[in-house]
Design a protein around this motif. Structure first.
Motif, PDB file in Angstrom:
ATOM      1  N   GLU A 161      -9.944  23.233  17.826  1.00  0.00           N
ATOM      2  CA  GLU A 161      -8.958  24.072  17.107  1.00  0.00           C
ATOM      3  C   GLU A 161      -8.560  23.435  15.777  1.00  0.00           C
ATOM      4  O   GLU A 161      -8.367  24.119  14.775  1.00  0.00           O
ATOM      5  CB  GLU A 161      -7.714  24.288  17.982  1.00  0.00           C
ATOM      6  CG  GLU A 161      -7.893  25.464  18.921  1.00  0.00           C
ATOM      7  CD  GLU A 161      -6.857  25.495  20.038  1.00  0.00           C
ATOM      8  OE1 GLU A 161      -5.752  24.944  19.836  1.00  0.00           O
ATOM      9  OE2 GLU A 161      -7.165  26.060  21.095  1.00  0.00           O
ATOM     10  N   LYS A 162      -8.463  22.111  15.790  1.00  0.00           N
ATOM     11  CA  LYS A 162      -8.088  21.400  14.556  1.00  0.00           C
ATOM     12  C   LYS A 162      -9.182  21.605  13.494  1.00  0.00           C
ATOM     13  O   LYS A 162      -8.885  21.901  12.322  1.00  0.00           O
ATOM     14  CB  LYS A 162      -7.894  19.915  14.892  1.00  0.00           C
ATOM     15  CG  LYS A 162      -7.765  18.987  13.712  1.00  0.00           C
ATOM     16  CD  LYS A 162      -6.325  18.944  13.204  1.00  0.00           C
ATOM     17  CE  LYS A 162      -6.119  17.925  12.118  1.00  0.00           C
ATOM     18  NZ  LYS A 162      -6.554  18.293  10.797  1.00  0.00           N
TER      19      LYS A 162
ATOM     20  N   SER B 180      -8.968  25.114  12.204  1.00  0.00           N
ATOM     21  CA  SER B 180      -7.853  25.383  11.283  1.00  0.00           C
ATOM     22  C   SER B 180      -8.054  24.637   9.954  1.00  0.00           C
ATOM     23  O   SER B 180      -7.677  25.149   8.901  1.00  0.00           O
ATOM     24  CB  SER B 180      -6.499  25.109  11.931  1.00  0.00           C
ATOM     25  OG  SER B 180      -6.255  23.745  11.961  1.00  0.00           O
ATOM     26  N   ASP B 181      -8.663  23.464   9.974  1.00  0.00           N
ATOM     27  CA  ASP B 181      -8.971  22.772   8.709  1.00  0.00           C
ATOM     28  C   ASP B 181      -9.924  23.608   7.859  1.00  0.00           C
ATOM     29  O   ASP B 181      -9.737  23.756   6.642  1.00  0.00           O
ATOM     30  CB  ASP B 181      -9.627  21.407   8.976  1.00  0.00           C
ATOM     31  CG  ASP B 181      -8.643  20.379   9.521  1.00  0.00           C
ATOM     32  OD1 ASP B 181      -7.417  20.592   9.370  1.00  0.00           O
ATOM     33  OD2 ASP B 181      -9.105  19.379  10.106  1.00  0.00           O
TER      34      ASP B 181
ATOM     35  N   SER C  17     -10.413  26.864   7.997  1.00  0.00           N
ATOM     36  CA  SER C  17      -9.727  28.076   7.520  1.00  0.00           C
ATOM     37  C   SER C  17      -8.840  27.745   6.328  1.00  0.00           C
ATOM     38  O   SER C  17      -8.822  28.478   5.329  1.00  0.00           O
ATOM     39  CB  SER C  17      -8.849  28.681   8.613  1.00  0.00           C
ATOM     40  OG  SER C  17      -9.629  29.031   9.702  1.00  0.00           O
ATOM     41  N   ALA C  18      -8.104  26.626   6.432  1.00  0.00           N
ATOM     42  CA  ALA C  18      -7.185  26.254   5.346  1.00  0.00           C
ATOM     43  C   ALA C  18      -7.975  25.974   4.059  1.00  0.00           C
ATOM     44  O   ALA C  18      -7.577  26.406   2.970  1.00  0.00           O
ATOM     45  CB  ALA C  18      -6.367  25.040   5.757  1.00  0.00           C
TER      46      ALA C  18
END
Ligand code: KIV
Length: 259
Positions: free
Chosen positions: A156-157, A160-161, A163-164
């Motif tokens: 998940e990390k 999300s990295d 995506s950011a």
């Protein structure tokens, strides 16, 4: 016409992106003429050209030197310079050091993800400097060279990295050493094209270290490397032939000498 970051973005979902590393003029010229889209002057230069144990001691001066050499050999591919560790921790240092790579001939820079890196990426993008992100196994800060994102929390990390980074406007993201399903999910979810290295075949493109592809880095061969050439054997045979030709008096010949 040379390839731009926009061309790379437009390839997403349509055409695979082909990327390789280069560190000098002659190799860069060869890779460019073979139709590679992106030539990255990776900080892997520290390991494959200088014999360092990892990429952590590579300096911006080294990267400038190799970027200048590579850029001189490239007519078409997009030239991307890797930002070494310690050169982009603040927005100011990122802009200052990225400019050094651009002045040496890079058209974009690559940045490895670490906690707190987003403001630097955002500042570069705002300044009009194209950025390639890098998530998963990020060798500049990794404790060990191993597959990342195998459990839900780390997967998940990484998601999300990625995506950011995509949201702040990077033109592509390297996914290094992560499970194939995670890479496929990131590729499907984020707008930026993904370029895999040890991340399976669903990525929008693939990158390898050219010395690995050509079988010329003897110290370490990751599982994800396919050797498309056996440079170690071929070069060794050529050098042995050179030695023998000298020892037997066959080299240089009359034609290879001046009268
Ligand atoms: O430094 C490098 O060569 C890289 C590639 C492996 C993506 O970062």
């Amino acid at each position: 016409m040379s390839i731009t970051p926009d061309h790379i973005k437009q390839k997403k979902g349509k055409q695979k992106i082909i990327a390789l590393t280069a560190y000098d003029y002659s190799f860069a010229k060869l890779l460019d003429s073979a139709g590679v889209d992106i030539i990255l002057i990776g900080d892997s230069v520290g390991m494959v050209c200088c014999g360092d144990k990892d990429t952590k001691s590579v300096t911006i001066e080294q990267m400038v030197y190799h970027t200048r050499a590579v850029a001189r050999g490239v007519k078409k591919a997009l030239v991307v310079g890797d930002m070494p560790i310690g050169t982009y921790e603040t927005a100011e240092s990122a802009i200052q050091n990225a400019q050094k790579l651009l002045d040496a001939g890079a058209q974009a820079v690559k940045i490895e993800e670490f906690p707190g890196v987003l403001p630097s990426v955002e500042a570069l993008v705002k300044k009009g400097i194209p950025v390639m992100g890098h998530v998963g196994l990020t060798p500049q800060t990794a404790q060990a060279f191993k597959v990342q994102g195998k459990d839900n929390e780390t997967a998940e990390k990484i998601m999300s990295d990625a995506s950011a980074l995509s949201e702040v406007g990077v033109f592509s993201i390297v996914l290094e050493c992560i499970p194939t399903p995670l890479a496929a999910l990131i590729t499907k979810t984020v707008a930026a094209p993904t370029i895999g290295i040890g991340a399976g075949s669903s990525c929008d493109g693939q990158i390898l270290v050219s010395y690995d592809l050509l079988g010329m880095f003897p110290d370490f061969r990751p599982k994800f490397v396919r050797q498309f050439f056996h440079g170690d054997e071929v070069i060794k045979r050529a050098v042995e032939a050179f030695r023998q030709a000298i020892e037997t008096g066959n080299f240089p010949s009359h034609d290879e000498s001046f009268s």
